[in-house]
Design a protein around this motif. Structure first.
Motif, PDB file in Angstrom:
ATOM      1  N   GLU A  11       0.833  -1.206   0.000  1.00  0.00           N
ATOM      2  CA  GLU A  11       0.000   0.000   0.000  1.00  0.00           C
ATOM      3  C   GLU A  11       0.866   1.253   0.000  1.00  0.00           C
ATOM      4  N   LYS A  12       1.942   1.205   0.800  1.00  0.00           N
ATOM      5  CA  LYS A  12       2.845   2.348   0.891  1.00  0.00           C
ATOM      6  C   LYS A  12       3.537   2.589  -0.440  1.00  0.00           C
ATOM      7  N   LYS A  13       3.922   1.470  -1.101  1.00  0.00           N
ATOM      8  CA  LYS A  13       4.594   1.588  -2.379  1.00  0.00           C
ATOM      9  C   LYS A  13       3.681   2.232  -3.410  1.00  0.00           C
ATOM     10  N   THR A  14       2.394   1.863  -3.366  1.00  0.00           N
ATOM     11  CA  THR A  14       1.415   2.421  -4.300  1.00  0.00           C
ATOM     12  C   THR A  14       1.239   3.912  -4.087  1.00  0.00           C
ATOM     13  N   ASP A  15       1.309   4.363  -2.820  1.00  0.00           N
ATOM     14  CA  ASP A  15       1.091   5.765  -2.498  1.00  0.00           C
ATOM     15  C   ASP A  15       2.300   6.649  -2.803  1.00  0.00           C
ATOM     16  N   MET A  16       3.463   6.057  -3.004  1.00  0.00           N
ATOM     17  CA  MET A  16       4.666   6.845  -3.255  1.00  0.00           C
ATOM     18  C   MET A  16       4.574   7.571  -4.591  1.00  0.00           C
ATOM     19  N   LYS A  17       5.034   8.828  -4.603  1.00  0.00           N
ATOM     20  CA  LYS A  17       5.002   9.613  -5.832  1.00  0.00           C
ATOM     21  C   LYS A  17       6.235   9.314  -6.671  1.00  0.00           C
ATOM     22  N   SER A  18       6.072   9.386  -7.974  1.00  0.00           N
ATOM     23  CA  SER A  18       7.190   9.183  -8.871  1.00  0.00           C
ATOM     24  C   SER A  18       8.053  10.444  -8.898  1.00  0.00           C
ATOM     25  N   ASP A  19       9.263  10.325  -9.389  1.00  0.00           N
ATOM     26  CA  ASP A  19      10.138  11.485  -9.518  1.00  0.00           C
ATOM     27  C   ASP A  19       9.485  12.563 -10.369  1.00  0.00           C
ATOM     28  N   GLN A  20       8.815  12.135 -11.433  1.00  0.00           N
ATOM     29  CA  GLN A  20       8.140  13.094 -12.313  1.00  0.00           C
ATOM     30  C   GLN A  20       7.065  13.866 -11.565  1.00  0.00           C
ATOM     31  N   GLU A  21       6.269  13.159 -10.758  1.00  0.00           N
ATOM     32  CA  GLU A  21       5.195  13.815 -10.000  1.00  0.00           C
ATOM     33  C   GLU A  21       5.760  14.802  -8.989  1.00  0.00           C
ATOM     34  N   ILE A  22       6.848  14.431  -8.334  1.00  0.00           N
ATOM     35  CA  ILE A  22       7.469  15.317  -7.340  1.00  0.00           C
ATOM     36  C   ILE A  22       7.978  16.595  -7.992  1.00  0.00           C
ATOM     37  N   VAL A  23       8.676  16.442  -9.116  1.00  0.00           N
ATOM     38  CA  VAL A  23       9.238  17.607  -9.815  1.00  0.00           C
ATOM     39  C   VAL A  23       8.119  18.500 -10.344  1.00  0.00           C
ATOM     40  N   THR A  24       7.123  17.895 -10.980  1.00  0.00           N
ATOM     41  CA  THR A  24       6.016  18.670 -11.544  1.00  0.00           C
ATOM     42  C   THR A  24       5.253  19.414 -10.462  1.00  0.00           C
ATOM     43  N   GLU A  25       4.985  18.739  -9.343  1.00  0.00           N
ATOM     44  CA  GLU A  25       4.264  19.367  -8.236  1.00  0.00           C
ATOM     45  C   GLU A  25       5.055  20.555  -7.679  1.00  0.00           C
ATOM     46  N   ASN A  26       6.379  20.419  -7.592  1.00  0.00           N
ATOM     47  CA  ASN A  26       7.215  21.507  -7.086  1.00  0.00           C
ATOM     48  C   ASN A  26       7.147  22.721  -8.006  1.00  0.00           C
ATOM     49  N   ILE A  27       7.217  22.476  -9.317  1.00  0.00           N
ATOM     50  CA  ILE A  27       7.142  23.569 -10.285  1.00  0.00           C
ATOM     51  C   ILE A  27       5.784  24.266 -10.216  1.00  0.00           C
ATOM     52  N   MET A  28       4.720  23.482 -10.180  1.00  0.00           N
ATOM     53  CA  MET A  28       3.371  24.041 -10.221  1.00  0.00           C
ATOM     54  C   MET A  28       2.971  24.721  -8.911  1.00  0.00           C
ATOM     55  N   SER A  29       3.640  24.393  -7.812  1.00  0.00           N
ATOM     56  CA  SER A  29       3.272  24.982  -6.514  1.00  0.00           C
ATOM     57  C   SER A  29       4.063  26.241  -6.180  1.00  0.00           C
ATOM     58  N   ARG A  30       5.113  26.541  -6.950  1.00  0.00           N
ATOM     59  CA  ARG A  30       5.918  27.728  -6.639  1.00  0.00           C
ATOM     60  C   ARG A  30       5.125  29.002  -6.909  1.00  0.00           C
ATOM     61  N   ARG A  31       5.199  29.939  -5.981  1.00  0.00           N
ATOM     62  CA  ARG A  31       4.527  31.237  -6.122  1.00  0.00           C
ATOM     63  C   ARG A  31       5.487  32.352  -5.726  1.00  0.00           C
ATOM     64  N   SER A  32       5.248  33.538  -6.243  1.00  0.00           N
ATOM     65  CA  SER A  32       6.016  34.702  -5.811  1.00  0.00           C
ATOM     66  C   SER A  32       5.468  35.161  -4.468  1.00  0.00           C
ATOM     67  N   VAL A  33       6.335  35.183  -3.464  1.00  0.00           N
ATOM     68  CA  VAL A  33       5.927  35.507  -2.094  1.00  0.00           C
ATOM     69  C   VAL A  33       6.344  36.933  -1.757  1.00  0.00           C
ATOM     70  N   ARG A  34       5.419  37.710  -1.219  1.00  0.00           N
ATOM     71  CA  ARG A  34       5.699  39.112  -0.878  1.00  0.00           C
ATOM     72  C   ARG A  34       5.433  39.416   0.589  1.00  0.00           C
ATOM     73  N   LYS A  35       5.365  38.367   1.381  1.00  0.00           N
ATOM     74  CA  LYS A  35       5.210  38.527   2.828  1.00  0.00           C
ATOM     75  C   LYS A  35       5.935  37.365   3.500  1.00  0.00           C
ATOM     76  N   TYR A  36       6.901  37.703   4.376  1.00  0.00           N
ATOM     77  CA  TYR A  36       7.757  36.674   4.963  1.00  0.00           C
ATOM     78  C   TYR A  36       7.720  36.695   6.491  1.00  0.00           C
ATOM     79  N   LYS A  37       7.964  35.529   7.071  1.00  0.00           N
ATOM     80  CA  LYS A  37       8.067  35.418   8.519  1.00  0.00           C
ATOM     81  C   LYS A  37       9.415  35.980   8.981  1.00  0.00           C
TER      82      LYS A  37
END
Length: 212
Positions: free
Chosen positions: A24-50
């Motif tokens: 089950e764990k193996k099935t849930d693991m993301k592929s390298d492609q999914e990880i890279v694509t998700e990282n690219i698509m989730s990046r945003r320009s941030v204008r407020k920082y901690k």
């Protein structure tokens, strides 16, 4: 059922039980492609920082990803300057605000040049090499994506470098120690996000597939 059969059945149940979660764990693991694509698509320009500093080892890893970007003829034609000194950052903020009020005539509330980010990276291109700006763009893209994968936000800043390249920003430019062969192209603010900007819709209108 004899004793041997009972032992065999028990062992089989144990084996199946121990294998099931792993499958089950193996099935849930993301592929390298999914990880890279998700990282690219989730990046945003941030204008407020901690108000939180970035570990120096993490920052070095971000920079290492930057300088491993593709670059023409292996020239590594960029010059990179990292500012993480609070006093210098405050000085940049102060001079930049004076500039926006006196020269640009923007009577806006006091703002941080890097939106309050703890680290500001300046990138300069080689004016003697016509593809250097492409190299620098790839460098910055790598750094911002690497930062995003670590939970660190970023924002590419063009106006700040326009100011540093101006007469009013000459003092800051001198302290950055950029060689005469290079000119500032942009800066990137890095820090832990204190906001979650929504994704802006992107258009396919400027993309064409050329066929015979």
């Amino acid at each position: 059922m004899n004793k041997t059969s009972i032992i065999f059945t028990s062992l089989l149940c144990i084996i199946l039980a121990s294998c099931s979660p792993q499958e089950e764990k193996k099935t849930d693991m993301k592929s390298d492609q999914e990880i890279v694509t998700e990282n690219i698509m989730s990046r945003r320009s941030v204008r407020k920082y901690k108000n939180e500093s970035i570990d120096s080892n993490l920052m070095r890893e971000i920079l290492l990803c930057g300088i491993n970007a593709p670059n023409g003829q292996g020239r590594e034609s960029w010059e990179v300057r990292v500012v993480a000194d609070c006093k210098f950052m405050h000085e940049i903020d102060s001079i930049y605000n004076e500039y926006t009020v006196s020269v640009l005539k923007r009577n806006k509330p006091y703002r941080h040049a890097a939106y309050g980010a703890p680290v500001l990276v300046f990138v300069a291109y080689d004016t003697t090499y016509d593809m250097s700006q492409v190299d620098c763009g790839l460098l910055g893209g790598n750094m911002m994506l690497a930062a995003n994968s670590m939970g660190i936000g970023s924002c590419c800043l063009g106006g700040l470098c326009r100011f540093v390249n101006s007469e009013e920003g000459a003092g800051i430019l001198k302290r950055l120690n950029i060689p005469p062969t290079h000119r500032l192209l942009y800066a990137i603010a890095f820090g832990y996000p204190d906001e979650k900007p929504a994704a802006k819709k992107r258009s396919w209108d400027k993309i064409q597939f050329i066929r015979q």
